[in-house]
Design a protein around this motif. Structure first.
Motif, short mmCIF file in Angstrom:
data_model
loop_
_atom_site.label_atom_id
_atom_site.label_comp_id
_atom_site.label_asym_id
_atom_site.label_seq_id
_atom_site.Cartn_x
_atom_site.Cartn_y
_atom_site.Cartn_z
N ASN A 61 1.21 64.06 -5.09
CA ASN A 61 0.29 64.35 -3.99
C ASN A 61 0.52 63.39 -2.81
O ASN A 61 0.47 63.78 -1.64
N LEU A 62 0.78 62.14 -3.14
CA LEU A 62 1.02 61.13 -2.11
C LEU A 62 2.32 61.44 -1.36
O LEU A 62 2.39 61.29 -0.13
N MET A 63 3.32 61.88 -2.09
CA MET A 63 4.60 62.22 -1.44
C MET A 63 4.45 63.44 -0.54
O MET A 63 5.06 63.52 0.53
N GLN A 64 3.63 64.39 -0.96
CA GLN A 64 3.38 65.56 -0.10
C GLN A 64 2.64 65.15 1.16
O GLN A 64 2.91 65.66 2.26
N GLU A 65 1.70 64.21 1.03
CA GLU A 65 0.97 63.71 2.19
C GLU A 65 1.93 63.01 3.17
O GLU A 65 1.81 63.14 4.39
N LEU A 66 2.91 62.30 2.62
CA LEU A 66 3.90 61.61 3.45
C LEU A 66 4.86 62.59 4.11
O LEU A 66 5.39 62.32 5.18
#
Length: 369
Positions: A61-66
């Motif tokens: 999820n964090l990588m998608q946000e980035l």
């Protein structure tokens, strides 16, 4: 051997990623070649970052946000600009091949570092407090210019590491420790595809220390396996070492190897499947001993002499410059169009063009005095 904490604090690219991660973890590490190159004083353009204290779902999820793009999802690795961001992991060999591993998240830094190939690639630098973690003696091996494996069982599980060792030798002029070399001699690289083997050789061929890497290739009995040859030739060793001082082109090794040993180039490339641009390069004119001004000038019909792989010593370079053919190829005034108008065609056209250009070259050289 130290890393400047000040320079890291002022590194805008690293500050960006730590600012992004700080609300989620305090364990994000610069790892692998990034730390190694920093300690060696080399510039780094790409950052390998390993992240702890996140679940797989939180990390994704964090990588998608980035806005990062995943590659090899089972490896929990994402690419964003010049960052490779990975969830800390451990590996378990479950099948044949370079990719035959089961991947699991890992929360212990020492365990995470254990999966790496050599001690100097297991170094970890915390991006929040700049603590350098060295669980396996990587700093000492860097100082001693030594390649040493971390763990025998995990090292043997990935046969690609044999070829990576040869690449590191060619790039850094390191010695392979006796225990690692003996371990590598027991490893079979038959599970690697030609594509994967060649990818490592393309990197190796760019290295400055080709002779040292070639001698290790021989010690590992891989010259016969990969190239289909087996030579012990002091004259070639001398040629390879000295030519590399003047010619930095990645195609130099094969140019020297195939021409010096008079190997059938067509059959060699059918066996190895190296790319066609390398085949074109090895077909350049080859003069191992003396070369006349006329033969040197003939090469310049095709290319500036600075691009010729045979310009491998100071004497040849100075002569090329004296002939004023070092920077630019010879500019012929012979017109194929006129010859065609005179009735030349096919093979006869090529032969007449060659004859006239050689006469033109002779006149050019005579004019130089």
């Amino acid at each position: 051997m130290q890393i400047s904490k000040t320079s890291l604090k002022n590194n805008a690219e690293l500050s960006f990623i730590t600012d992004f991660l700080k609300a989620h973890t305090q364990r994000a590490f610069l790892v692998g070649g990034s730390v190694r190159d920093l300690l060696l004083g080399l510039e780094i353009d790409d950052y390998d970052i390993e992240i702890y204290d996140l679940s797989v779902l939180e990390f994704e999820n964090l990588m998608q946000e980035l806005g990062a793009k995943g590659f090899g999802k089972s490896f929990f690795v994402y690419k964003f600009k010049n960052y490779d961001l990975a969830l800390a992991r451990k590996e378990n060999k479950i099948s044949q091949g370079h990719r035959g591993f089961e991947i699991q998240p890992c929360e212990n830094e020492k365990e995470g570092a254990k999966r790496r190939d050599f001690t100097f690639n297991a170094l970890m630098l915390n991006l929040f407090n700049f603590e350098l973690l060295d669980f396996y003696g990587g700093i000492k091996d860097l100082e001693n210019k030594t390649l040493r494996h971390i763990h025998e069982k995990s090292f043997k599980e990935d046969s690609l590491r044999v070829l990576r060792a040869l690449y590191f030798v060619a790039k850094f002029n390191f010695d392979i420790s006796d225990e690692t070399l003996n371990l590598m001699k027991t490893m079979d690289i038959s599970d690697l595809s030609l594509h994967r083997i060649n990818a490592e050789f393309y990197k190796l061929f760019k290295g400055e220390y080709l002779l040292k890497s070639y001698k290790y290739l021989q010690k590992l009995n891989l010259e016969q396996k990969i190239f289909g040859q087996n030579f012990k030739d002091e004259k070639f060793y001398f040629l390879l070492e000295n030519a590399r001082k003047f010619v930095k082109d990645e195609r130099l090794f094969l140019y020297l190897y195939l021409n010096h040993f008079k190997i059938n180039k067509k059959l060699f490339f059918e066996k190895t499947q190296f790319k066609k641009s390398f085949l074109r390069a090895v077909n350049q004119a080859y003069f191992e001993e003396d070369i006349s001004d006329f033969d040197l000038a003939k090469i310049s019909i095709q290319m500036p002499l600075k691009s010729w792989l045979g310009l491998w010593n100071e004497e040849r370079i100075e002569r090329a410059k004296k002939l004023k053919l070092y920077e630019n190829k010879f500019q012929s005034k012979i017109s194929s169009k006129k010859l065609i108008e005179q009735g030349f065609k096919g093979k006869n056209l090529g032969l007449e063009l060659k004859r006239l250009k050689e006469e033109e070259l002779k006149a050019y050289l005579k004019g130089l005095g």
